[in-house]
Design a protein around this motif. Structure first.
Motif, PDB file in Angstrom:
ATOM      1  N   ALA A 168      65.550 -46.264  49.435  1.00 14.28           N
ATOM      2  CA  ALA A 168      65.169 -46.113  50.839  1.00 14.28           C
ATOM      3  C   ALA A 168      65.673 -47.287  51.664  1.00 14.28           C
ATOM      4  CB  ALA A 168      63.653 -45.978  50.961  1.00 14.28           C
ATOM      5  N   VAL A 169      65.507 -48.502  51.141  1.00 10.77           N
ATOM      6  CA  VAL A 169      65.962 -49.701  51.857  1.00 10.77           C
ATOM      7  C   VAL A 169      67.480 -49.693  52.011  1.00 10.77           C
ATOM      8  CG1 VAL A 169      66.165 -52.212  51.713  1.00 10.77           C
ATOM      9  CG2 VAL A 169      63.983 -51.107  51.175  1.00 10.77           C
ATOM     10  N   VAL A 170      68.192 -49.416  50.911  1.00 11.99           N
ATOM     11  CA  VAL A 170      69.656 -49.433  50.954  1.00 11.99           C
ATOM     12  C   VAL A 170      70.185 -48.346  51.882  1.00 11.99           C
ATOM     13  CG1 VAL A 170      71.747 -49.099  49.579  1.00 11.99           C
ATOM     14  CG2 VAL A 170      69.874 -50.482  48.682  1.00 11.99           C
ATOM     15  N   MET A 171      69.575 -47.153  51.828  1.00 11.50           N
ATOM     16  CA  MET A 171      70.026 -46.067  52.701  1.00 11.50           C
ATOM     17  C   MET A 171      69.868 -46.439  54.167  1.00 11.50           C
ATOM     18  SD  MET A 171      68.658 -42.117  53.083  1.00 11.50           S
ATOM     19  CE  MET A 171      66.988 -42.649  53.497  1.00 11.50           C
ATOM     20  N   VAL A 172      68.683 -46.926  54.551  1.00 12.52           N
ATOM     21  CA  VAL A 172      68.436 -47.239  55.959  1.00 12.52           C
ATOM     22  C   VAL A 172      69.364 -48.359  56.425  1.00 12.52           C
ATOM     23  CG1 VAL A 172      66.739 -48.174  57.571  1.00 12.52           C
ATOM     24  CG2 VAL A 172      66.064 -46.397  55.951  1.00 12.52           C
ATOM     25  N   LEU A 173      69.514 -49.405  55.618  1.00  9.59           N
ATOM     26  CA  LEU A 173      70.389 -50.516  56.014  1.00  9.59           C
ATOM     27  C   LEU A 173      71.851 -50.068  56.064  1.00  9.59           C
ATOM     28  CD1 LEU A 173      68.825 -53.536  54.067  1.00  9.59           C
ATOM     29  CD2 LEU A 173      68.544 -52.905  56.472  1.00  9.59           C
ATOM     30  N   GLY A 174      72.263 -49.245  55.096  1.00 11.53           N
ATOM     31  CA  GLY A 174      73.638 -48.753  55.099  1.00 11.53           C
ATOM     32  C   GLY A 174      73.932 -47.874  56.304  1.00 11.53           C
ATOM     33  N   LEU A 175      73.010 -46.972  56.625  1.00 17.98           N
ATOM     34  CA  LEU A 175      73.189 -46.114  57.801  1.00 17.98           C
ATOM     35  C   LEU A 175      73.190 -46.937  59.077  1.00 17.98           C
ATOM     36  CD1 LEU A 175      70.931 -43.042  56.908  1.00 17.98           C
ATOM     37  CD2 LEU A 175      73.418 -43.175  56.829  1.00 17.98           C
ATOM     38  N   LEU A 176      72.327 -47.959  59.143  1.00 13.49           N
ATOM     39  CA  LEU A 176      72.293 -48.812  60.331  1.00 13.49           C
ATOM     40  C   LEU A 176      73.613 -49.560  60.491  1.00 13.49           C
ATOM     41  CD1 LEU A 176      70.641 -49.967  62.685  1.00 13.49           C
ATOM     42  CD2 LEU A 176      69.808 -51.750  61.121  1.00 13.49           C
ATOM     43  N   ALA A 177      74.175 -50.049  59.384  1.00 13.11           N
ATOM     44  CA  ALA A 177      75.467 -50.736  59.453  1.00 13.11           C
ATOM     45  C   ALA A 177      76.560 -49.785  59.946  1.00 13.11           C
ATOM     46  CB  ALA A 177      75.829 -51.303  58.076  1.00 13.11           C
ATOM     47  N   MET A 178      76.576 -48.560  59.433  1.00 15.66           N
ATOM     48  CA  MET A 178      77.590 -47.599  59.886  1.00 15.66           C
ATOM     49  C   MET A 178      77.362 -47.183  61.331  1.00 15.66           C
ATOM     50  SD  MET A 178      78.537 -45.134  56.621  1.00 15.66           S
ATOM     51  CE  MET A 178      76.940 -45.076  55.791  1.00 15.66           C
ATOM     52  N   ARG A 179      76.101 -47.149  61.760  1.00 16.97           N
ATOM     53  CA  ARG A 179      75.810 -46.861  63.164  1.00 16.97           C
ATOM     54  C   ARG A 179      76.385 -47.940  64.071  1.00 16.97           C
ATOM     55  NH1 ARG A 179      75.490 -43.679  67.436  1.00 16.97           N
ATOM     56  NH2 ARG A 179      74.049 -44.475  68.994  1.00 16.97           N
ATOM     57  N   HIS A 180      76.250 -49.201  63.669  1.00 15.27           N
ATOM     58  CA  HIS A 180      76.814 -50.293  64.461  1.00 15.27           C
ATOM     59  C   HIS A 180      78.345 -50.212  64.502  1.00 15.27           C
ATOM     60  CE1 HIS A 180      73.110 -52.171  65.415  1.00 15.27           C
ATOM     61  NE2 HIS A 180      72.854 -52.670  64.206  1.00 15.27           N
ATOM     62  N   ILE A 181      78.945 -49.843  63.388  1.00 19.05           N
ATOM     63  CA  ILE A 181      80.405 -49.680  63.369  1.00 19.05           C
ATOM     64  C   ILE A 181      80.822 -48.556  64.310  1.00 19.05           C
ATOM     65  CG2 ILE A 181      82.366 -48.972  61.934  1.00 19.05           C
ATOM     66  CD1 ILE A 181      80.955 -50.359  59.573  1.00 19.05           C
ATOM     67  N   SER A 182      80.105 -47.441  64.241  1.00 10.75           N
ATOM     68  CA  SER A 182      80.438 -46.303  65.092  1.00 10.75           C
ATOM     69  C   SER A 182      80.269 -46.615  66.570  1.00 10.75           C
ATOM     70  CB  SER A 182      79.545 -45.112  64.705  1.00 10.75           C
ATOM     71  OG  SER A 182      79.793 -43.992  65.518  1.00 10.75           O
ATOM     72  N   ALA A 183      79.241 -47.430  66.911  1.00 10.92           N
ATOM     73  CA  ALA A 183      78.966 -47.746  68.312  1.00 10.92           C
ATOM     74  C   ALA A 183      79.748 -48.955  68.818  1.00 10.92           C
ATOM     75  CB  ALA A 183      77.471 -47.986  68.498  1.00 10.92           C
ATOM     76  N   SER A 184      80.495 -49.599  67.943  1.00 13.52           N
ATOM     77  CA  SER A 184      81.236 -50.805  68.318  1.00 13.52           C
ATOM     78  C   SER A 184      82.538 -50.443  69.033  1.00 13.52           C
ATOM     79  CB  SER A 184      81.560 -51.610  67.060  1.00 13.52           C
ATOM     80  OG  SER A 184      82.531 -50.922  66.280  1.00 13.52           O
ATOM     81  N   PRO A 185      83.211 -51.440  69.643  1.00 16.85           N
ATOM     82  CA  PRO A 185      84.533 -51.172  70.225  1.00 16.85           C
ATOM     83  C   PRO A 185      85.515 -50.588  69.212  1.00 16.85           C
ATOM     84  CG  PRO A 185      83.699 -53.288  70.994  1.00 16.85           C
ATOM     85  CD  PRO A 185      82.738 -52.805  69.945  1.00 16.85           C
ATOM     86  N   PHE A 186      85.381 -50.988  67.941  1.00 13.37           N
ATOM     87  CA  PHE A 186      86.256 -50.411  66.918  1.00 13.37           C
ATOM     88  C   PHE A 186      85.995 -48.919  66.765  1.00 13.37           C
ATOM     89  CE2 PHE A 186      86.877 -49.269  62.379  1.00 13.37           C
ATOM     90  CZ  PHE A 186      88.261 -49.402  62.337  1.00 13.37           C
ATOM     91  N   GLY A 187      84.721 -48.528  66.786  1.00 17.09           N
ATOM     92  CA  GLY A 187      84.396 -47.109  66.719  1.00 17.09           C
ATOM     93  C   GLY A 187      84.953 -46.342  67.901  1.00 17.09           C
ATOM     94  N   ALA A 188      84.881 -46.951  69.094  1.00 17.82           N
ATOM     95  CA  ALA A 188      85.448 -46.311  70.286  1.00 17.82           C
ATOM     96  C   ALA A 188      86.961 -46.177  70.153  1.00 17.82           C
ATOM     97  CB  ALA A 188      85.093 -47.118  71.525  1.00 17.82           C
ATOM     98  N   THR A 189      87.590 -47.165  69.532  1.00 20.19           N
ATOM     99  CA  THR A 189      89.043 -47.102  69.300  1.00 20.19           C
ATOM    100  C   THR A 189      89.385 -45.942  68.376  1.00 20.19           C
ATOM    101  OG1 THR A 189      89.282 -49.501  69.605  1.00 20.19           O
ATOM    102  CG2 THR A 189      91.036 -48.359  68.410  1.00 20.19           C
TER     103      THR A 189
END
Length: 317
Positions: A168-189
């Motif tokens: 549960a901890v790894v899933m939530v932290l992993g999804l949160l990390a990917m959410r930040h990547i998706s919402a970052s300028p790199f994700g917009a690129t």
């Protein structure tokens, strides 16, 4: 007053994690804990695939190779070395990222169709290596020696409850990390490349570099899902790296939604729940699942969360 998106996402993740960790304190259900463990591994896998599909428009038919590579790398490191569990998990993720770098260097310059089928060919090659290299991988029997030293910070991961909490901890932290990547300028690129790669190139985006970076990140997160899968099955098996496993991730993305970040998570929950229910009712579970996916594809014409989001926009004043 509105919260910044990053803080909002962190708060939502914290609330979700607290809820997941508190559920066993009120009601222990081995079936539910087993389900969440499997969802954790597959959700990381499917969401990492959607970094490519929904983020960059790169449809990979062979993403399961990194899921399997993460599982095998972790299991082999735990069986053959004296590394602690966290170090072995981190090393397995790094190995998977390096594998994704090598595969991506070959694939990312190809067009959409050729990219999809070359990734599938790479996965079939990796699967063949697993089957053939019996002295290392155990062949078609897999690594059945178990995961030794399954203790983490005093928690015995042989206990289903402790493994549930870790996943549960790894899933939530992993999804949160990917959410930040998706919402970052790199994700917009990446989304700009997906929508109009010619314009992105004119604006100075180095297309191959952005795609390769996305491919490596997606491979690393898929490897993290593979580590959880190896802990769950206490080893590693060829099925984790076979092409139908990539199909499972694609189905999860389709069921939940490509354009919504939580779509792959929702799709994973639907897919695994359907698997559990249908296999108890009929031996023709593949036929039933196929009909369900067809109903989503032909009825909603998009994933569930994408459909709900579009409907909400249409009904908004």
């Amino acid at each position: 007053m509105t919260l910044r998106p990053a803080l909002r996402d962190a708060l939502i993740a914290a609330v979700a994690l607290v809820v997941l960790l508190l559920i066993p304190a009120f009601h222990r259900s081995p079936a539910f804990e087993d389900y969440v463990i499997r969802v954790s591994a597959m959700a990381l896998f499917a969401t990492s695939l959607n970094l490519l599909v929904g983020g960059a428009g790169m449809v990979s038919f062979g993403h399961g190779m990194f899921y399997g590579l993460g599982a095998y790398a972790f299991a082999l490191l735990m069986q053959m070395t004296d590394l602690s569990l966290p170090v072995a998990a981190l090393a397995a993720i790094v190995i998977t990222a390096v594998g994704a770098l090598l595969v991506g260097a070959v694939c990312i310059r190809l067009g959409t169709i050729y990219f999809a089928f070359v990734t599938l060919a790479m996965q079939m090659l990796f699967y063949s290596i697993i089957i053939s290299w019996q002295s290392l991988t155990g062949g078609d029997q897999g690594l059945r020696g178990g995961i030794p030293r399954r203790e983490l910070f005093g928690f015995e991961l042989g206990s289903q409850l402790h493994l549930y909490q870790l996943c549960a901890v790894v899933m939530v932290l992993g999804l949160l990390a990917m959410r930040h990547i998706s919402a970052s300028p790199f994700g917009a690129t990446l989304r700009m490349i997906r929508d109009n790669e010619t314009r992105a190139g004119f604006l100075g985006v180095v297309l191959w570099r952005a795609r390769l970076t996305a491919f490596v990140l997606a491979g690393a997160f898929a490897g993290l899902g593979g580590v959880l899968a190896a802990l769950f099955v206490s080893g590693a098996y060829p099925e984790l790296a076979d092409w139908p496993n990539s199909g499972q991730a694609i189905f999860a993305v389709m069921l939940g939604g490509i354009d919504t970040f939580l779509g792959p998570l929702v799709g994973t929950m639907i897919l695994l729940a359907l698997n559990d229910v249908v296999t108890r009712v009929t031996e023709y579970h593949g036929l039933v699942l196929g009909l369900v996916i067809l109903a989503f594809a032909l009825g909603l014409r998009r994933g569930l969360l994408d459909f709900l989001r579009l409907r909400r926009k249409r009904t908004a004043p």
